[in-house]
Scaffold this active site. Structure first.
Site, PDB file in Angstrom:
ATOM      1  N   ARG A 104       0.789  -1.228   0.000  1.00 56.04           N
ATOM      2  CA  ARG A 104       0.000   0.000   0.000  1.00 56.04           C
ATOM      3  C   ARG A 104       0.827   1.287   0.000  1.00 56.04           C
ATOM      4  O   ARG A 104       1.903   1.331   0.586  1.00 56.04           O
ATOM      5  CB  ARG A 104      -0.916   0.017   1.239  1.00 56.04           C
ATOM      6  CG  ARG A 104      -1.971  -1.054   1.172  1.00 56.04           C
ATOM      7  CD  ARG A 104      -2.799  -1.171   2.438  1.00 56.04           C
ATOM      8  NE  ARG A 104      -3.834  -2.194   2.237  1.00 56.04           N
ATOM      9  CZ  ARG A 104      -3.598  -3.509   2.282  1.00 56.04           C
ATOM     10  NH1 ARG A 104      -2.389  -3.962   2.562  1.00 56.04           N
ATOM     11  NH2 ARG A 104      -4.567  -4.363   2.027  1.00 56.04           N
ATOM     12  N   HIS A 129      -0.928  -2.432  -4.600  1.00 54.90           N
ATOM     13  CA  HIS A 129      -0.373  -3.323  -5.626  1.00 54.90           C
ATOM     14  C   HIS A 129      -0.312  -2.698  -7.031  1.00 54.90           C
ATOM     15  O   HIS A 129      -0.666  -3.335  -8.021  1.00 54.90           O
ATOM     16  CB  HIS A 129      -1.168  -4.621  -5.669  1.00 54.90           C
ATOM     17  CG  HIS A 129      -1.024  -5.472  -4.436  1.00 54.90           C
ATOM     18  ND1 HIS A 129       0.100  -5.471  -3.650  1.00 54.90           N
ATOM     19  CD2 HIS A 129      -1.882  -6.371  -3.861  1.00 54.90           C
ATOM     20  CE1 HIS A 129      -0.065  -6.335  -2.648  1.00 54.90           C
ATOM     21  NE2 HIS A 129      -1.242  -6.877  -2.739  1.00 54.90           N
ATOM     22  N   HIS A 203       3.309 -12.619  -5.543  1.00 55.85           N
ATOM     23  CA  HIS A 203       2.174 -12.747  -4.626  1.00 55.85           C
ATOM     24  C   HIS A 203       1.573 -14.149  -4.684  1.00 55.85           C
ATOM     25  O   HIS A 203       0.347 -14.312  -4.800  1.00 55.85           O
ATOM     26  CB  HIS A 203       1.133 -11.678  -4.963  1.00 55.85           C
ATOM     27  CG  HIS A 203       0.250 -11.290  -3.832  1.00 55.85           C
ATOM     28  ND1 HIS A 203      -0.457 -12.214  -3.086  1.00 55.85           N
ATOM     29  CD2 HIS A 203      -0.036 -10.080  -3.302  1.00 55.85           C
ATOM     30  CE1 HIS A 203      -1.144 -11.581  -2.161  1.00 55.85           C
ATOM     31  NE2 HIS A 203      -0.911 -10.286  -2.262  1.00 55.85           N
ATOM     32  N   ASP A 276      -1.735  -9.830   8.315  1.00 56.17           N
ATOM     33  CA  ASP A 276      -1.565  -9.095   7.058  1.00 56.17           C
ATOM     34  C   ASP A 276      -0.569  -7.981   7.366  1.00 56.17           C
ATOM     35  O   ASP A 276      -0.904  -6.808   7.341  1.00 56.17           O
ATOM     36  CB  ASP A 276      -2.920  -8.551   6.576  1.00 56.17           C
ATOM     37  CG  ASP A 276      -2.857  -8.054   5.145  1.00 56.17           C
ATOM     38  OD1 ASP A 276      -1.750  -8.030   4.570  1.00 56.17           O
ATOM     39  OD2 ASP A 276      -3.914  -7.682   4.596  1.00 56.17           O
ATOM     40  N   GLU A 341       5.321 -12.183   0.985  1.00 54.68           N
ATOM     41  CA  GLU A 341       5.663 -11.279  -0.107  1.00 54.68           C
ATOM     42  C   GLU A 341       6.873 -10.437   0.287  1.00 54.68           C
ATOM     43  O   GLU A 341       6.736  -9.482   1.042  1.00 54.68           O
ATOM     44  CB  GLU A 341       4.471 -10.362  -0.398  1.00 54.68           C
ATOM     45  CG  GLU A 341       3.155 -11.094  -0.590  1.00 54.68           C
ATOM     46  CD  GLU A 341       1.940 -10.242  -0.186  1.00 54.68           C
ATOM     47  OE1 GLU A 341       1.862  -9.072  -0.594  1.00 54.68           O
ATOM     48  OE2 GLU A 341       1.089 -10.747   0.559  1.00 54.68           O
TER      49      GLU A 341
HETATM   50  C1  GLA Z   1      -1.603  -8.167   0.161  1.00 55.90           C
HETATM   51  C2  GLA Z   1      -2.231  -7.229   1.097  1.00 55.90           C
HETATM   52  C3  GLA Z   1      -3.551  -7.774   1.523  1.00 55.90           C
HETATM   53  C4  GLA Z   1      -4.437  -8.047   0.324  1.00 55.90           C
HETATM   54  C5  GLA Z   1      -3.728  -8.952  -0.641  1.00 55.90           C
HETATM   55  C6  GLA Z   1      -4.511  -9.107  -1.908  1.00 55.90           C
HETATM   56  O1  GLA Z   1      -1.197  -9.315   0.792  1.00 55.90           O
HETATM   57  O2  GLA Z   1      -1.437  -6.930   2.197  1.00 55.90           O
HETATM   58  O3  GLA Z   1      -4.171  -6.876   2.388  1.00 55.90           O
HETATM   59  O4  GLA Z   1      -4.733  -6.840  -0.305  1.00 55.90           O
HETATM   60  O5  GLA Z   1      -2.460  -8.435  -0.936  1.00 55.90           O
HETATM   61  O6  GLA Z   1      -5.828  -9.448  -1.713  1.00 55.90           O
END
Ligand code: GLA
Length: 376
Positions: A104, A129, A203, A276, A341
């Site tokens: 982000r 992304h 990803h 996350d 990631e």
């Molecule tokens: C990343 C983000 C998540 C989500 C995924 C895609 O991992 O951190 O919050 O947006 O991508 O769904």
């Protein structure tokens, strides 16, 4: 970023030592077409130990990854779709190469050398992304396909100056190589015509149970990270680097994914709807070092990830809601996969004290990820 020559030499040596007669092979074949008629191709890398990796030109995406379990049974351990068009229709970034900026950027805005850039906001108030049509939704070109000692495909994409609001023409390559040690090595490189910011990553959604299709709550995860970057309600880092000790984020020794994922006392767990979060990988960024281990005790599959990046986003598929049906007619639900990631930290362009996401003309960006498979 600058270890690349040394790493390349290291790999060549290892590959020679391990290669020999059972050299891995790479084959190129059509992989259907998009609804607008665009033809997709895929390259399949196969080694002599039962592993295959299929990479398609749409999004330089790892479309499948077949790995044997402890009994030698092979199964695809990644989420995804059978056809390329579905990757466009249901964008969850399954296996995709993500850019220009993976993760982000707050409010879709950043400032570089005094100029403010505005990006599309496609994740609540933030840019996620790479924007509306990031690298996952672009057609990549196959530059080369080579067989053994490691089977290899090089894909490239040229992103125009200003694409999705980012400055500079960016020339990107993604190299996937599979060797006889069951290592899949992925290397992103980029150069730019103007100063810019970027964060390229892969990803993939891993579910080591393969065809058994269990969720990942029973997987054992180790993260070589003493600290992580806590976030606010829209998953933008606050700027703090918080010790994992004493929190559900302490994976320095192996823990079941599900053990602490419902610990509602922890606000970070609530914000993320689970995991996350960006973990700060121990050791020196720029050198390849262990970042994560995932073990499925049932199939016995083990995946070790080494990275050059400063951070790694650990995401447990929290946004999967059962509405998309993927490979093997399987509806994907929350907790069905683990994403790891590797990259710079989220929102780095707005955090001068985070490791830099800046690339200048004349420099070469690299991000190397090694996925090593074994059984236990
Ligand atoms: C990343 C983000 C998540 C989500 C995924 C895609 O991992 O951190 O919050 O947006 O991508 O769904």
């Amino acid at each position: 970023m600058h270890m690349i020559a040394k790493l390349a030499l290291g790999t060549a040596f290892l590959a020679l030592a391990a290669g020999g007669a059972d050299a891995a092979t790479a084959t190129r074949a059509p992989f259907g077409q998009l609804s607008d008629g665009t033809k997709i191709e895929a390259v399949t890398l196969t080694n002599g130990h039962g592993m295959t990796a299929k990479i398609m030109t749409l999004g330089a995406t790892l479309q499948s990854l077949v790995v044997p379990d402890k009994a030698g049974n092979k199964a695809d351990i990644t989420l995804g779709y059978d056809s390329a068009q579905e990757y466009l229709s249901h964008p969850d970034y399954f296996g995709a190469s993500v850019g220009r900026y993976a993760n982000r950027i707050a409010k879709g805005k950043f400032t570089l050398d005094g100029k403010t850039y505005t990006l599309a906001t496609n994740d609540g108030p933030n840019s996620l992304h790479g924007g509306l049509r990031g690298f996952d939704k672009r057609m990549w070109k196959i530059d080369s396909v080579t067989s053994g000692p490691d089977a290899k495909v090089v894909l490239s994409y040229v992103s125009a100056d200003g694409e999705e609001g980012f400055p500079g023409q960016l020339k990107v390559t993604a190299t996937y190589a599979l060797d006889e040690n069951n290592e899949l090595r992925l290397e992103y490189k980029a150069t730019t015509s103007k100063p810019t910011v970027l964060n390229l990553t892969n990803h993939s959604y891993f579910n080591l149970s393969g065809n058994d299709a269990r969720d990942v709550m029973g997987d054992m995860v180790t993260l070589h990270a003493a600290r992580f970057t806590p976030v606010g309600a829209t998953l933008i880092p606050t700027g703090e680097r918080r010790a994992v000790a004493g929190t559900p984020f302490d994976f320095r020794t192996p823990h079941r994914v599900g053990d602490r994922i419902r610990d509602g006392r922890d606000q970070q767990i609530r914000y993320g709807r689970g995991y996350d979060h960006n973990f700060i990988v121990d050791g020196k960024a720029g050198t390849l070092r262990p970042a994560a281990v995932v073990e499925d005790p049932v199939s016995g599959r083990v995946m070790e990830i080494s990275v050059t990046a400063p951070g790694i986003q650990f995401y447990t598929g929290n946004f999967l809601d059962g509405t998309f049906v993927g490979k093997n007619s399987r509806a994907y639900r929350q907790g069905d996969a683990i994403c790891l990631e590797p990259g710079v930290f989220p929102d780095s362009p707005n955090h001068p004290d985070f490791p830099t996401s800046r690339l200048n003309p004349g420099q070469t960006y690299t991000n190397t990820i090694v996925y090593k498979f074994s059984t236990k």
